[in-house]
Structures are given as structure tokens and as C-alpha cells.
Design a protein around this motif. Sequence first.
Motif, PDB file in Angstrom:
ATOM      1  N   THR A  60       0.842  -1.197   0.000  1.00  0.00           N
ATOM      2  CA  THR A  60       0.000   0.000   0.000  1.00  0.00           C
ATOM      3  C   THR A  60       0.883   1.255   0.000  1.00  0.00           C
ATOM      4  O   THR A  60       2.065   1.195   0.352  1.00  0.00           O
ATOM      5  N   VAL A  88      -3.838   3.414  -0.009  1.00  0.00           N
ATOM      6  CA  VAL A  88      -4.420   2.700  -1.149  1.00  0.00           C
ATOM      7  C   VAL A  88      -3.433   1.638  -1.618  1.00  0.00           C
ATOM      8  O   VAL A  88      -2.244   1.692  -1.288  1.00  0.00           O
ATOM      9  N   THR A 147      -2.830   1.975  -7.650  1.00  0.00           N
ATOM     10  CA  THR A 147      -4.091   2.719  -7.669  1.00  0.00           C
ATOM     11  C   THR A 147      -3.936   3.953  -8.546  1.00  0.00           C
ATOM     12  O   THR A 147      -2.915   4.635  -8.509  1.00  0.00           O
ATOM     13  N   GLU A 181      -9.272   6.327  -9.081  1.00  0.00           N
ATOM     14  CA  GLU A 181      -9.632   5.350  -8.050  1.00  0.00           C
ATOM     15  C   GLU A 181      -9.419   5.921  -6.648  1.00  0.00           C
ATOM     16  O   GLU A 181     -10.256   5.723  -5.762  1.00  0.00           O
ATOM     17  N   ALA A 182      -8.330   6.637  -6.448  1.00  0.00           N
ATOM     18  CA  ALA A 182      -8.067   7.243  -5.131  1.00  0.00           C
ATOM     19  C   ALA A 182      -9.126   8.286  -4.812  1.00  0.00           C
ATOM     20  O   ALA A 182      -9.604   8.364  -3.682  1.00  0.00           O
ATOM     21  N   GLN A 233     -12.168   6.455  -3.717  1.00  0.00           N
ATOM     22  CA  GLN A 233     -11.990   5.833  -2.398  1.00  0.00           C
ATOM     23  C   GLN A 233     -11.961   6.858  -1.263  1.00  0.00           C
ATOM     24  O   GLN A 233     -12.221   6.517  -0.113  1.00  0.00           O
TER      25      GLN A 233
END
Length: 101
Positions: free
Chosen positions: A6, A26, A30, A34-35, A38
Motif C-alpha cells: 500500500t 491505497v 491505484t 480510483e483514489a 476511495q
Amino acid sequence: MSEPGTINVEVAYALPGKQAIISLSVAEGTTALEAARQSGVTQKFEGVDLENAKLGVFGKAVAPTQVLREGDRVEIYRPLIADPKEVRKARAAKSKERRQA
């Protein structure tokens, strides 16, 4: 320190009267989009359209598919409400009118 596999990143979004920088861990690989998803930024700010928003990392525009690195800050940019060039032209014309009057 992040867990193996991560990375730690931040997602930033700002309105004139409210802003947020959201820290999250994350998975390696990623993407910027996407981040942003999230981060939960859409729950904190109404009307954020992540699918069509312009994204950047530390002030530099990036594609939504940009893979993030440790410590990156994803910035979600709001659409412009006025063309900056047109605003400058109008301001210059107004200033010119005042000088001539």
C-alpha cells in the motif's frame, strides 16, 4: 508508515468557502481516479462529478488513469465558470474606458 503493498496519498478538493485534504492508504497501482473515489469526497461535497472532473497531482494535470506514487496528492479541479482570457479582456477594456473618460 504504510502496510506492504500500500501507499499513502492525499485527495484534495476545495470550494471558495470549504476545502478538504483527505489522507488515505491505497493499494500500489491505484490510479488518480480510483483514489478520488476511495476518498469519499463525494459524500463531503455535493455535486462533485468525479467521472468528468479534471485531476492533477501537485498542480500538474494528469489523466484519470495516472498511477499514483507514495505521498502523491490528487487534486480534483472544478470547472471554470468564466474564460480567464475573456475576463482579462473585459477588465482591460473597462480600464481603458475609465482612462479615456
